[in-house]
Design a protein around this motif. Structure first.
Motif, PDB file in Angstrom:
ATOM      1  N   LEU A   1      28.058  -7.439 100.148  1.00 45.54           N
ATOM      2  CA  LEU A   1      27.738  -8.746 101.076  1.00 45.54           C
ATOM      3  C   LEU A   1      26.350  -8.660 101.071  1.00 45.54           C
ATOM      4  CD1 LEU A   1      30.426  -8.273 104.123  1.00 45.54           C
ATOM      5  CD2 LEU A   1      30.180 -10.178 102.263  1.00 45.54           C
ATOM      6  N   PHE A   2      25.915  -9.892 100.675  1.00 50.80           N
ATOM      7  CA  PHE A   2      24.427 -10.117 100.823  1.00 50.80           C
ATOM      8  C   PHE A   2      23.833  -9.957 102.314  1.00 50.80           C
ATOM      9  CE2 PHE A   2      20.474 -12.671 100.061  1.00 50.80           C
ATOM     10  CZ  PHE A   2      19.541 -11.553  99.558  1.00 50.80           C
ATOM     11  N   PRO A   3      23.099  -9.386 102.946  1.00 50.71           N
ATOM     12  CA  PRO A   3      22.539  -9.970 104.526  1.00 50.71           C
ATOM     13  C   PRO A   3      21.434 -10.783 104.600  1.00 50.71           C
ATOM     14  CG  PRO A   3      21.774  -7.697 103.817  1.00 50.71           C
ATOM     15  CD  PRO A   3      22.581  -7.932 102.660  1.00 50.71           C
ATOM     16  N   ARG A   4      21.673 -12.049 104.035  1.00 47.80           N
ATOM     17  CA  ARG A   4      20.594 -12.908 103.862  1.00 47.80           C
ATOM     18  C   ARG A   4      19.742 -13.317 105.221  1.00 47.80           C
ATOM     19  NH1 ARG A   4      22.020 -19.057 102.241  1.00 47.80           N
ATOM     20  NH2 ARG A   4      22.606 -18.840 104.621  1.00 47.80           N
TER      21      ARG A   4
ATOM     22  N   THR B   1      19.574 -11.494 108.015  1.00 49.08           N
ATOM     23  CA  THR B   1      18.771 -10.341 108.129  1.00 49.08           C
ATOM     24  C   THR B   1      17.441 -10.158 107.505  1.00 49.08           C
ATOM     25  OG1 THR B   1      20.676  -9.373 109.105  1.00 49.08           O
ATOM     26  CG2 THR B   1      18.533  -7.810 108.774  1.00 49.08           C
ATOM     27  N   LEU B   2      17.917 -10.332 106.182  1.00 50.82           N
ATOM     28  CA  LEU B   2      16.565 -10.285 104.937  1.00 50.82           C
ATOM     29  C   LEU B   2      15.530 -11.305 105.330  1.00 50.82           C
ATOM     30  CD1 LEU B   2      18.524  -8.557 102.064  1.00 50.82           C
ATOM     31  CD2 LEU B   2      17.251  -7.460 103.890  1.00 50.82           C
ATOM     32  N   GLN B   3      16.005 -12.424 105.726  1.00 48.30           N
ATOM     33  CA  GLN B   3      14.939 -13.254 105.793  1.00 48.30           C
ATOM     34  C   GLN B   3      13.847 -12.770 107.042  1.00 48.30           C
ATOM     35  OE1 GLN B   3      17.532 -16.634 107.066  1.00 48.30           O
ATOM     36  NE2 GLN B   3      17.464 -17.616 105.080  1.00 48.30           N
ATOM     37  N   LEU B   4      14.413 -12.371 107.836  1.00 45.80           N
ATOM     38  CA  LEU B   4      13.399 -11.812 108.957  1.00 45.80           C
ATOM     39  C   LEU B   4      12.567 -10.467 108.505  1.00 45.80           C
ATOM     40  CD1 LEU B   4      15.727 -13.240 110.986  1.00 45.80           C
ATOM     41  CD2 LEU B   4      13.939 -12.702 112.521  1.00 45.80           C
ATOM     42  N   ALA B   5      13.349  -9.632 107.458  1.00 48.83           N
ATOM     43  CA  ALA B   5      12.681  -8.659 107.142  1.00 48.83           C
ATOM     44  C   ALA B   5      11.677  -8.897 106.162  1.00 48.83           C
ATOM     45  CB  ALA B   5      13.687  -7.633 106.333  1.00 48.83           C
ATOM     46  N   TYR B   6      11.813  -9.962 105.525  1.00 51.52           N
ATOM     47  CA  TYR B   6      10.890 -10.351 104.634  1.00 51.52           C
ATOM     48  C   TYR B   6       9.491 -10.962 105.057  1.00 51.52           C
ATOM     49  CZ  TYR B   6       9.687 -12.446  99.723  1.00 51.52           C
ATOM     50  OH  TYR B   6       9.232 -12.701  98.445  1.00 51.52           O
ATOM     51  N   SER B   7       9.741 -11.650 106.300  1.00 55.55           N
ATOM     52  CA  SER B   7       8.598 -12.023 106.916  1.00 55.55           C
ATOM     53  C   SER B   7       7.753 -11.037 107.567  1.00 55.55           C
ATOM     54  CB  SER B   7       8.968 -13.044 108.064  1.00 55.55           C
ATOM     55  OG  SER B   7       7.844 -13.276 108.857  1.00 55.55           O
ATOM     56  N   ALA B   8       8.567  -9.835 107.992  1.00 49.25           N
ATOM     57  CA  ALA B   8       7.811  -8.501 108.317  1.00 49.25           C
ATOM     58  C   ALA B   8       7.132  -8.035 107.343  1.00 49.25           C
ATOM     59  CB  ALA B   8       8.783  -7.688 108.926  1.00 49.25           C
ATOM     60  N   ALA B   9       7.523  -8.012 105.967  1.00 45.78           N
ATOM     61  CA  ALA B   9       7.085  -7.190 104.899  1.00 45.78           C
ATOM     62  C   ALA B   9       5.891  -8.299 104.421  1.00 45.78           C
ATOM     63  CB  ALA B   9       7.997  -6.819 103.978  1.00 45.78           C
ATOM     64  N   VAL B  10       6.031  -9.371 104.585  1.00 47.80           N
ATOM     65  CA  VAL B  10       5.035 -10.268 103.865  1.00 47.80           C
ATOM     66  C   VAL B  10       3.685 -10.153 104.870  1.00 47.80           C
ATOM     67  CG1 VAL B  10       4.459 -12.669 103.194  1.00 47.80           C
ATOM     68  CG2 VAL B  10       6.325 -11.630 102.524  1.00 47.80           C
TER      69      VAL B  10
ATOM     70  N   PHE C   1      18.736  -1.637  99.514  1.00 42.67           N
ATOM     71  CA  PHE C   1      19.886  -1.065  99.030  1.00 42.67           C
ATOM     72  C   PHE C   1      20.861  -2.392  98.972  1.00 42.67           C
ATOM     73  CE2 PHE C   1      20.042   0.421 103.338  1.00 42.67           C
ATOM     74  CZ  PHE C   1      21.576  -0.043 103.803  1.00 42.67           C
ATOM     75  N   THR C   2      20.257  -3.654  99.589  1.00 41.77           N
ATOM     76  CA  THR C   2      21.389  -4.613  99.520  1.00 41.77           C
ATOM     77  C   THR C   2      20.526  -5.642  98.513  1.00 41.77           C
ATOM     78  OG1 THR C   2      20.097  -5.488 101.535  1.00 41.77           O
ATOM     79  CG2 THR C   2      22.377  -4.092 101.977  1.00 41.77           C
ATOM     80  N   ASP C   3      19.481  -5.700  98.136  1.00 42.99           N
ATOM     81  CA  ASP C   3      18.751  -6.704  97.543  1.00 42.99           C
ATOM     82  C   ASP C   3      18.200  -6.167  96.272  1.00 42.99           C
ATOM     83  OD1 ASP C   3      17.755  -9.078  96.741  1.00 42.99           O
ATOM     84  OD2 ASP C   3      16.000  -8.961  98.143  1.00 42.99           O
ATOM     85  N   PRO C   4      19.014  -5.752  95.213  1.00 42.00           N
ATOM     86  CA  PRO C   4      18.498  -4.828  93.875  1.00 42.00           C
ATOM     87  C   PRO C   4      17.370  -5.768  93.536  1.00 42.00           C
ATOM     88  CG  PRO C   4      20.828  -5.362  94.026  1.00 42.00           C
ATOM     89  CD  PRO C   4      20.587  -5.953  95.189  1.00 42.00           C
ATOM     90  N   SER C   5      17.226  -6.642  93.493  1.00 44.41           N
ATOM     91  CA  SER C   5      16.021  -7.641  92.887  1.00 44.41           C
ATOM     92  C   SER C   5      14.479  -7.471  93.177  1.00 44.41           C
ATOM     93  CB  SER C   5      16.308  -9.159  92.518  1.00 44.41           C
ATOM     94  OG  SER C   5      16.019  -9.706  94.017  1.00 44.41           O
ATOM     95  N   ARG C   6      14.775  -6.853  94.591  1.00 47.13           N
ATOM     96  CA  ARG C   6      13.309  -6.678  95.161  1.00 47.13           C
ATOM     97  C   ARG C   6      13.554  -5.061  95.696  1.00 47.13           C
ATOM     98  NH1 ARG C   6      14.987 -11.144  97.047  1.00 47.13           N
ATOM     99  NH2 ARG C   6      13.362 -13.035  96.794  1.00 47.13           N
ATOM    100  N   LYS C   7      14.188  -4.179  94.961  1.00 46.19           N
ATOM    101  CA  LYS C   7      14.354  -2.863  95.667  1.00 46.19           C
ATOM    102  C   LYS C   7      13.165  -2.231  95.806  1.00 46.19           C
ATOM    103  CE  LYS C   7      16.443   1.703  94.157  1.00 46.19           C
ATOM    104  NZ  LYS C   7      16.599   1.977  95.474  1.00 46.19           N
ATOM    105  N   SER C   8      12.283  -2.081  94.867  1.00 44.22           N
ATOM    106  CA  SER C   8      10.956  -1.396  95.054  1.00 44.22           C
ATOM    107  C   SER C   8      10.112  -2.258  96.012  1.00 44.22           C
ATOM    108  CB  SER C   8      10.387  -1.189  93.827  1.00 44.22           C
ATOM    109  OG  SER C   8      10.093  -2.245  93.151  1.00 44.22           O
TER     110      SER C   8
END
Ligand SMILES: *[C@@H]1O[C@H](CO)[C@@H](O)[C@H](O)[C@H]1NC(C)=O
Ligand SMILES: *[C@@H]1O[C@H](CO)[C@@H](O)[C@H](O)[C@H]1NC(C)=O
Ligand SMILES: *[C@@H]1O[C@H](CO)[C@@H](O)[C@H](O)[C@H]1NC(C)=O
Ligand SMILES: *[C@@H]1O[C@H](CO)[C@@H](O)[C@H](O)[C@H]1NC(C)=O
Length: 384
Positions: free
Chosen positions: A78-81, A83-92, A127-134
């Motif tokens: 399952l792709f935790p979209r 959650t990762l939307q908030l994670a992305y904002s934090a990382a950006v 581990f849930t979004d392989p295209s952006r793993k690094s």
């Protein structure tokens, strides 16, 4: 909408009294839950709010990846979209020093630990979004490096809650230490699990005081001047501490290191119990907790109430032999009182102002997040 909410509350009571279906009761809450959620998302301004909102979203929308899920540290297809939307904002918005969610306004909010509140969801991306793993991994590594190696330490080795001074804030136990434990669980690193436990212990040692309803946590101690900044027993501070310690305990328990860390987990649970016992004994007559138990105003606060009700539902579900019906009885009373106060905008009310802890506020990201955490804990407790 408010009248809808009130009649729903009446319905909650009557279906429960009649032994009605918890599933339909839960379904009846979803519309208001969505309003609580969207008000939360529309209110985020700061790093700790970003991480707290993300923590609420993972429990509510992607629960299989929350630390309360069965196998949270591995990809399950399952792709935790959400959650990762908030994670992305934090990382950006990560600053070069490694702190997440900082790059806004003056680019620094002065806190050492707050940015780390989004650390777990950022690492989850690896581990849930392989295209952006690094991308996710680098962001999480920089955040871990900041709190372990850059943030100031107190005399006992506790990681300061502040970036340019040495201070203990009860808030830090939620902001920083669950991430350290989560990193240890995902990367199979027992040293980090032990560090997360030790940090909780050092914070408790510094902040625990005697209160009228038992030992509870004062809010802020200044290690540089060896004096209190806020010696009040702030219910939200106790909420942060209990939320954080519970997450560290549950995280340790889901790793192979648990067999050699049972005493650490049992300490953490007893410290969570200490907070629930002292706080629940202080409940106001409207079934909400007072903003402060000592050292500040006692107006009823739905934010801390929801936070601690969420903790009670979680521990009663996970550790029923240690946390009996008296915890969920109180959690149920609190849940109904909190629900009763939700406004037509989906905001919890009455609440403490998250920036002025002795005043009531209108809108608080953390209050909204605690509301979702309470509903998530309740959902698991009724087994839906
Ligand atoms: C665990 O993490 C710590 C802190 O990052 C690191 O120093 C240590 O080498 C790691 N241990 C293992 C076994 O990976
Ligand atoms: C619940 O009951 C236990 C066992 O009697 C007691 O230790 C604890 O203080 C009670 N807690 C609350 C919140 O009532
Ligand atoms: C709250 O504080 C006021 C004034 O200090 C006091 O009169 C009142 O009894 C308190 N309420 C509760 C529930 O303790
Ligand atoms: C809250 O505390 C601040 C700082 O101590 C003070 O200026 C303010 O007047 C207080 N507000 C209330 C409502 O007591």
């Amino acid at each position: 909408m408010h009248t809808t909410v009130i009649s729903l509350v009446a319905l909650l009571f009557s279906t429960r009294a009649l032994g009605g279906s918890d599933a339909s009761l839960y379904q009846g809450c979803l519309d208001t839950a969505e309003a609580i959620r969207s008000a939360m998302l529309g209110s985020i301004r700061t790093s700790w709010e970003q991480g707290t909102a993300a923590g609420a979203i993972v429990e509510w929308n992607d629960p299989e990846y929350s630390v309360f899920g069965a196998f949270p540290f591995v990809y399950n297809g399952l792709f935790p979209r959400d959650t990762l939307q908030l994670a992305y904002s934090a990382a950006v918005r990560q600053t070069p020093d490694g702190r997440l969610s900082q790059n806004i306004n003056d680019a620094q909010d002065g806190a050492a630990l707050d940015g780390a509140s989004a650390g777990s969801v950022v690492l989850m991306g690896s581990f849930t979004d392989p295209s952006r793993k690094s991308y996710w991994e680098n962001a999480a590594d920089a955040q871990l490096n900041y709190i372990l190696n850059v943030a100031p330490r107190t005399k006992t080795g506790a990681i300061s809650h502040r970036a340019t001074s040495r201070q203990y804030w009860a808030d830090g136990v939620y902001m920083g230490f669950p991430f350290i434990a989560y990193y240890g669980a995902v990367k199979n690193n027992g040293t980090l699990l032990q560090i997360a436990y030790d940090q909780c212990r050092l914070y408790r040692d510094a902040l625990l005081i005697d209160g009228p309803t038992g030992k509870l946590w004062a809010h802020i101690y200044d290690d540089d001047t060896s004096s209190w900044i806020d010696k009040g027993i702030w219910s939200t501070g106790n909420g942060w501490a209990a939320l954080g310690m519970l997450r560290v305990a549950v995280t340790i328990q889901k790793t192979p290191f648990y067999s050699s860390m049972t005493s650490q987990v049992s300490d953490l649970l007893s410290w969570v119990k200490e907070i629930l016992d002292g706080e629940f004994r202080a409940l106001n007559s409207d079934n909400l907790l007072p903003d402060y138990i000592t050292g500040g105003p006692n107006f009823s606060d739905a934010a801390s109430s929801a936070a601690l009700a969420s903790v009670a539902y979680r521990v009663a579900t996970l550790y029923p032999e240690q946390f009996g019906h008296n915890y969920t009885d109180t959690a149920e009373q609190i849940r109904v009182a909190v629900w009763n106060g939700v406004t037509n905008l989906g905001t919890l009310s009455p609440i403490v102002n998250p920036l002025a802890w002795n005043e009531t506020g209108l809108l608080s990201t953390e209050a909204q997040g605690f509301g979702l955490m309470m509903l998530s804990g309740w959902r698991d407790w009724i087994g839906i």
